[in-house]
Design a protein around this motif. Structure first.
Motif, PDB file in Angstrom:
ATOM      1  N   ILE A   3      49.637  39.079  37.989  1.00 35.03           N
ATOM      2  CA  ILE A   3      50.518  40.228  37.787  1.00 35.03           C
ATOM      3  C   ILE A   3      50.697  40.930  39.121  1.00 35.03           C
ATOM      4  O   ILE A   3      49.720  41.381  39.736  1.00 35.03           O
ATOM      5  CB  ILE A   3      49.969  41.204  36.738  1.00 35.03           C
ATOM      6  CG1 ILE A   3      49.794  40.489  35.407  1.00 35.03           C
ATOM      7  CG2 ILE A   3      50.908  42.406  36.591  1.00 35.03           C
ATOM      8  CD1 ILE A   3      49.169  41.346  34.330  1.00 35.03           C
ATOM      9  N   ASN A   4      51.935  41.001  39.575  1.00 35.61           N
ATOM     10  CA  ASN A   4      52.293  41.742  40.778  1.00 35.61           C
ATOM     11  C   ASN A   4      53.008  43.027  40.377  1.00 35.61           C
ATOM     12  O   ASN A   4      53.577  43.121  39.286  1.00 35.61           O
ATOM     13  CB  ASN A   4      53.190  40.898  41.686  1.00 35.61           C
ATOM     14  CG  ASN A   4      52.474  39.668  42.213  1.00 35.61           C
ATOM     15  OD1 ASN A   4      51.258  39.687  42.431  1.00 35.61           O
ATOM     16  ND2 ASN A   4      53.203  38.589  42.417  1.00 35.61           N
ATOM     17  N   GLY A   5      52.992  44.020  41.264  1.00 30.32           N
ATOM     18  CA  GLY A   5      53.562  45.313  40.920  1.00 30.32           C
ATOM     19  C   GLY A   5      54.601  45.788  41.910  1.00 30.32           C
ATOM     20  O   GLY A   5      54.512  45.506  43.104  1.00 30.32           O
ATOM     21  N   LEU A   6      55.584  46.517  41.373  1.00 33.84           N
ATOM     22  CA  LEU A   6      56.586  47.157  42.222  1.00 33.84           C
ATOM     23  C   LEU A   6      56.708  48.606  41.762  1.00 33.84           C
ATOM     24  O   LEU A   6      57.627  48.958  41.037  1.00 33.84           O
ATOM     25  CB  LEU A   6      57.924  46.406  42.127  1.00 33.84           C
ATOM     26  CG  LEU A   6      58.822  46.509  43.365  1.00 33.84           C
ATOM     27  CD1 LEU A   6      59.929  45.470  43.293  1.00 33.84           C
ATOM     28  CD2 LEU A   6      59.444  47.880  43.516  1.00 33.84           C
ATOM     29  N   PRO A   7      55.740  49.460  42.154  1.00 36.21           N
ATOM     30  CA  PRO A   7      55.834  50.870  41.774  1.00 36.21           C
ATOM     31  C   PRO A   7      56.953  51.573  42.542  1.00 36.21           C
ATOM     32  O   PRO A   7      57.102  51.368  43.749  1.00 36.21           O
ATOM     33  CB  PRO A   7      54.458  51.438  42.166  1.00 36.21           C
ATOM     34  CG  PRO A   7      53.950  50.519  43.235  1.00 36.21           C
ATOM     35  CD  PRO A   7      54.534  49.165  42.948  1.00 36.21           C
ATOM     36  N   ILE A   8      57.734  52.369  41.831  1.00 33.42           N
ATOM     37  CA  ILE A   8      58.823  53.134  42.439  1.00 33.42           C
ATOM     38  C   ILE A   8      58.317  54.562  42.598  1.00 33.42           C
ATOM     39  O   ILE A   8      58.138  55.286  41.626  1.00 33.42           O
ATOM     40  CB  ILE A   8      60.088  53.090  41.560  1.00 33.42           C
ATOM     41  CG1 ILE A   8      60.509  51.641  41.305  1.00 33.42           C
ATOM     42  CG2 ILE A   8      61.217  53.872  42.223  1.00 33.42           C
ATOM     43  CD1 ILE A   8      61.457  51.475  40.135  1.00 33.42           C
ATOM     44  N   VAL A   9      58.054  54.938  43.837  1.00 34.08           N
ATOM     45  CA  VAL A   9      57.398  56.212  44.116  1.00 34.08           C
ATOM     46  C   VAL A   9      58.465  57.255  44.415  1.00 34.08           C
ATOM     47  O   VAL A   9      58.838  57.471  45.564  1.00 34.08           O
ATOM     48  CB  VAL A   9      56.416  56.052  45.302  1.00 34.08           C
ATOM     49  CG1 VAL A   9      55.652  57.348  45.529  1.00 34.08           C
ATOM     50  CG2 VAL A   9      55.455  54.912  45.034  1.00 34.08           C
ATOM     51  N   GLY A  11      44.815  38.984  39.342  1.00 33.89           N
ATOM     52  CA  GLY A  11      44.955  37.534  39.443  1.00 33.89           C
ATOM     53  C   GLY A  11      44.950  37.082  40.888  1.00 33.89           C
ATOM     54  O   GLY A  11      44.962  37.891  41.820  1.00 33.89           O
ATOM     55  N   ASP A  12      44.958  35.773  41.064  1.00 34.82           N
ATOM     56  CA  ASP A  12      44.805  35.171  42.383  1.00 34.82           C
ATOM     57  C   ASP A  12      45.975  35.529  43.302  1.00 34.82           C
ATOM     58  O   ASP A  12      47.117  35.191  43.010  1.00 34.82           O
ATOM     59  CB  ASP A  12      44.709  33.647  42.211  1.00 34.82           C
ATOM     60  CG  ASP A  12      44.159  32.971  43.442  1.00 34.82           C
ATOM     61  OD1 ASP A  12      43.492  33.654  44.227  1.00 34.82           O
ATOM     62  OD2 ASP A  12      44.417  31.767  43.615  1.00 34.82           O
ATOM     63  N   GLY A  13      45.694  36.240  44.383  1.00 35.41           N
ATOM     64  CA  GLY A  13      46.740  36.584  45.350  1.00 35.41           C
ATOM     65  C   GLY A  13      47.664  37.702  44.910  1.00 35.41           C
ATOM     66  O   GLY A  13      48.726  37.901  45.511  1.00 35.41           O
ATOM     67  N   ALA A  14      47.289  38.456  43.875  1.00 32.68           N
ATOM     68  CA  ALA A  14      48.162  39.530  43.370  1.00 32.68           C
ATOM     69  C   ALA A  14      48.412  40.576  44.453  1.00 32.68           C
ATOM     70  O   ALA A  14      47.555  40.863  45.275  1.00 32.68           O
ATOM     71  CB  ALA A  14      47.531  40.192  42.150  1.00 32.68           C
ATOM     72  N   PHE A  15      49.618  41.137  44.444  1.00 34.56           N
ATOM     73  CA  PHE A  15      49.967  42.145  45.442  1.00 34.56           C
ATOM     74  C   PHE A  15      50.947  43.150  44.853  1.00 34.56           C
ATOM     75  O   PHE A  15      51.508  42.933  43.777  1.00 34.56           O
ATOM     76  CB  PHE A  15      50.582  41.476  46.688  1.00 34.56           C
ATOM     77  CG  PHE A  15      51.914  40.816  46.453  1.00 34.56           C
ATOM     78  CD1 PHE A  15      53.103  41.502  46.662  1.00 34.56           C
ATOM     79  CD2 PHE A  15      51.977  39.495  46.008  1.00 34.56           C
ATOM     80  CE1 PHE A  15      54.325  40.906  46.436  1.00 34.56           C
ATOM     81  CE2 PHE A  15      53.205  38.884  45.784  1.00 34.56           C
ATOM     82  CZ  PHE A  15      54.381  39.592  46.003  1.00 34.56           C
ATOM     83  N   LEU A  16      51.127  44.256  45.566  1.00 37.81           N
ATOM     84  CA  LEU A  16      52.203  45.168  45.184  1.00 37.81           C
ATOM     85  C   LEU A  16      53.020  45.516  46.414  1.00 37.81           C
ATOM     86  O   LEU A  16      52.525  45.487  47.541  1.00 37.81           O
ATOM     87  CB  LEU A  16      51.679  46.411  44.467  1.00 37.81           C
ATOM     88  CG  LEU A  16      50.702  47.365  45.110  1.00 37.81           C
ATOM     89  CD1 LEU A  16      51.416  48.399  45.982  1.00 37.81           C
ATOM     90  CD2 LEU A  16      49.956  48.135  44.011  1.00 37.81           C
ATOM     91  N   ILE A  17      54.290  45.768  46.170  1.00 34.20           N
ATOM     92  CA  ILE A  17      55.191  46.265  47.205  1.00 34.20           C
ATOM     93  C   ILE A  17      55.763  47.569  46.678  1.00 34.20           C
ATOM     94  O   ILE A  17      56.305  47.624  45.568  1.00 34.20           O
ATOM     95  CB  ILE A  17      56.310  45.248  47.520  1.00 34.20           C
ATOM     96  CG1 ILE A  17      55.715  44.057  48.290  1.00 34.20           C
ATOM     97  CG2 ILE A  17      57.433  45.905  48.326  1.00 34.20           C
ATOM     98  CD1 ILE A  17      56.717  43.014  48.712  1.00 34.20           C
TER      99      ILE A  17
END
Length: 205
Positions: free
Chosen positions: A147-153, A178-184
């Motif tokens: 699960i990757n995330g894209l929070p809108i701040v 999860g493996d290699g999960a990231f957020l932008i």
């Protein structure tokens, strides 16, 4: 497929009409961006599977665009056009856990095999409906998903209250996994399209 990707997009009431349009435009322009298509084509299989989900409170999730193979510019353009024509709703509350649980079910029904399975959660608020987000996250990760995330701040409070912790920190601790999960982080809705493109390139590559 090189990756099966569920795009799970927040349409709760904190996302107004203009912001919802910017979100959709961000996904449309990112998927049909020649740089993204080039990255897709360079994969081992040279194609990805995409499903597009919109979500709000724990009682509302909807599969807007079903599983679609993207392996060429023509397929990317067709997907982008289909998204522009899909009707849109906006509902109260924000259930990231509901979005993840629904995305897991969508993933289970994928008509393609994927070497990787990724759920991409974008939103502008913390979980305030349904079970805790980290519980849903942990179950998805246990099934081998990322699960990757894209929070809108943006600086607008949700229902008149500012969240207790910054949204990007909340996503880091409770949403991605999860493996290699990231957020932008998208600094605001205007920056969303650029963030989506960067995120898709990283997910696919």
């Amino acid at each position: 497929m090189d990756v099966l990707l569920v795009l799970a997009v927040d349409v709760s009431r904190s996302v107004d009409e203009d912001e919802a349009r910017l979100q959709r435009e961000g996904y449309r322009s990112a998927v049909s961006d020649p740089r993204v298509v080039e990255v897709i084509r360079r994969g081992m299989i040279g194609a990805v599977g995409l499903a597009y989900v919109e979500w709000a409170g724990f009682e509302y999730q909807r599969l807007v665009l079903p599983w679609t193979r993207i392996g060429s510019m023509a397929e990317a353009d067709a997907w982008s056009s289909a998204l522009s024509e899909a009707p849109r709703n906006s509902l109260s509350w924000t259930s990231i856990s509901g979005a993840i649980d629904f995305s897991r079910r969508v993933m289970a029904e994928a008509p393609f095999e994927g070497t990787r399975r990724v759920i991409d959660v974008s939103g502008d608020g913390v979980n305030n409906s349904g079970r805790p987000a980290d519980a849903a996250r942990d179950e998805a990760v246990a099934e081998g998903m990322v699960i990757n995330g894209l929070p809108i701040v943006n600086d607008r409070p949700t229902f008149g209250r500012m969240p207790a912790i910054p949204l990007d920190q909340y996503y880091q601790e409770n949403v991605i996994g999860g493996d290699g999960a990231f957020l932008i982080v998208a600094e605001d809705f205007e920056a969303f399209g650029t963030a989506v493109r960067r995120k898709l390139i990283r997910e696919i590559a």
